[in-house]
Design a protein around this motif. Structure first.
Motif, PDB file in Angstrom:
ATOM      1  N   ILE A   1     -16.732 -58.013  11.659  1.00  0.00           N
ATOM      2  CA  ILE A   1     -17.155 -58.815  12.802  1.00  0.00           C
ATOM      3  C   ILE A   1     -17.518 -57.823  13.895  1.00  0.00           C
ATOM      4  CG2 ILE A   1     -14.799 -59.131  13.701  1.00  0.00           C
ATOM      5  CD1 ILE A   1     -15.757 -62.026  14.488  1.00  0.00           C
TER       6      ILE A   1
ATOM      7  N   ALA B   1     -13.654 -69.595  17.265  1.00  0.00           N
ATOM      8  CA  ALA B   1     -12.577 -69.239  18.190  1.00  0.00           C
ATOM      9  C   ALA B   1     -11.580 -70.383  18.268  1.00  0.00           C
ATOM     10  CB  ALA B   1     -13.152 -68.952  19.572  1.00  0.00           C
TER      11      ALA B   1
ATOM     12  N   SER C   1     -15.150 -63.444  18.341  1.00  0.00           N
ATOM     13  CA  SER C   1     -15.724 -64.608  17.664  1.00  0.00           C
ATOM     14  C   SER C   1     -17.161 -64.888  18.089  1.00  0.00           C
ATOM     15  CB  SER C   1     -14.866 -65.851  17.911  1.00  0.00           C
ATOM     16  OG  SER C   1     -14.791 -66.112  19.303  1.00  0.00           O
ATOM     17  N   GLU C   2     -17.605 -64.295  19.191  1.00  0.00           N
ATOM     18  CA  GLU C   2     -18.977 -64.485  19.662  1.00  0.00           C
ATOM     19  C   GLU C   2     -19.951 -63.505  19.016  1.00  0.00           C
ATOM     20  OE1 GLU C   2     -19.003 -64.480  23.940  1.00  0.00           O
ATOM     21  OE2 GLU C   2     -17.341 -65.898  24.028  1.00  0.00           O
TER      22      GLU C   2
ATOM     23  N   VAL D   1     -12.439 -66.397  10.561  1.00  0.00           N
ATOM     24  CA  VAL D   1     -13.704 -65.871  10.054  1.00  0.00           C
ATOM     25  C   VAL D   1     -13.858 -66.202   8.572  1.00  0.00           C
ATOM     26  CG1 VAL D   1     -15.099 -63.774   9.789  1.00  0.00           C
ATOM     27  CG2 VAL D   1     -13.457 -63.940  11.670  1.00  0.00           C
TER      28      VAL D   1
ATOM     29  N   ASP E   1      -8.711 -62.517  18.599  1.00  0.00           N
ATOM     30  CA  ASP E   1     -10.079 -62.713  19.091  1.00  0.00           C
ATOM     31  C   ASP E   1     -10.327 -61.926  20.378  1.00  0.00           C
ATOM     32  OD1 ASP E   1     -12.655 -63.649  19.182  1.00  0.00           O
ATOM     33  OD2 ASP E   1     -12.131 -65.627  19.970  1.00  0.00           O
TER      34      ASP E   1
ATOM     35  N   ALA F   1      -9.655 -65.447  16.118  1.00  0.00           N
ATOM     36  CA  ALA F   1     -10.954 -65.664  15.480  1.00  0.00           C
ATOM     37  C   ALA F   1     -10.693 -65.972  14.012  1.00  0.00           C
ATOM     38  CB  ALA F   1     -11.839 -64.429  15.613  1.00  0.00           C
TER      39      ALA F   1
ATOM     40  N   ALA G   1     -17.705 -66.984  12.530  1.00  0.00           N
ATOM     41  CA  ALA G   1     -16.374 -67.076  13.128  1.00  0.00           C
ATOM     42  C   ALA G   1     -16.264 -68.299  14.033  1.00  0.00           C
ATOM     43  CB  ALA G   1     -16.074 -65.817  13.927  1.00  0.00           C
TER      44      ALA G   1
END
Length: 104
Positions: free
Chosen positions: A60, A19, A51-52, A30, A41, A28, A17
């Protein structure tokens, strides 16, 4: 439907992903199995950046508590999250990824 350029396709990891922010909205972007998706996100449970987290099996994962969200629908696939996150339409033109903030 209005689309905004979010990023370059070449900027996205092969499975992962990125951001971005579109009109003040955290998104996000992906990529999973060659397909590109976009979702808000922000985890619906803990309000941290999705996204992390890890991307696998079309999901995700929120890095904080481990909730996973289906990147195609935004629906949580396991607790503690119970509410979906918004997903957004995506289109690809050349190397550009465009996202519409109209929920899909």
């Amino acid at each position: 439907m209005s689309f905004t350029r979010a990023c370059g396709l070449s900027e996205l990891p092969a499975e992962g992903a990125l951001a971005v922010e579109i009109d003040g909205t955290p998104v996000a972007v992906v990529r999973v199995d060659g397909e590109v998706y976009a979702l808000r996100d922000v985890c619906s449970h803990a309000e941290v950046a999705l996204s992390e987290g890890e991307v696998y099996n079309n999901t995700i994962e929120c890095w904080l508590h481990g909730s996973c969200f289906d990147v195609r629908t935004g629906k949580p696939t396991n607790p503690p999250a119970t509410q979906p996150v918004p997903t957004y339409p995506v289109k690809i033109e050349g190397d550009d990824v465009y996202v519409s903030l109209k929920e899909s």
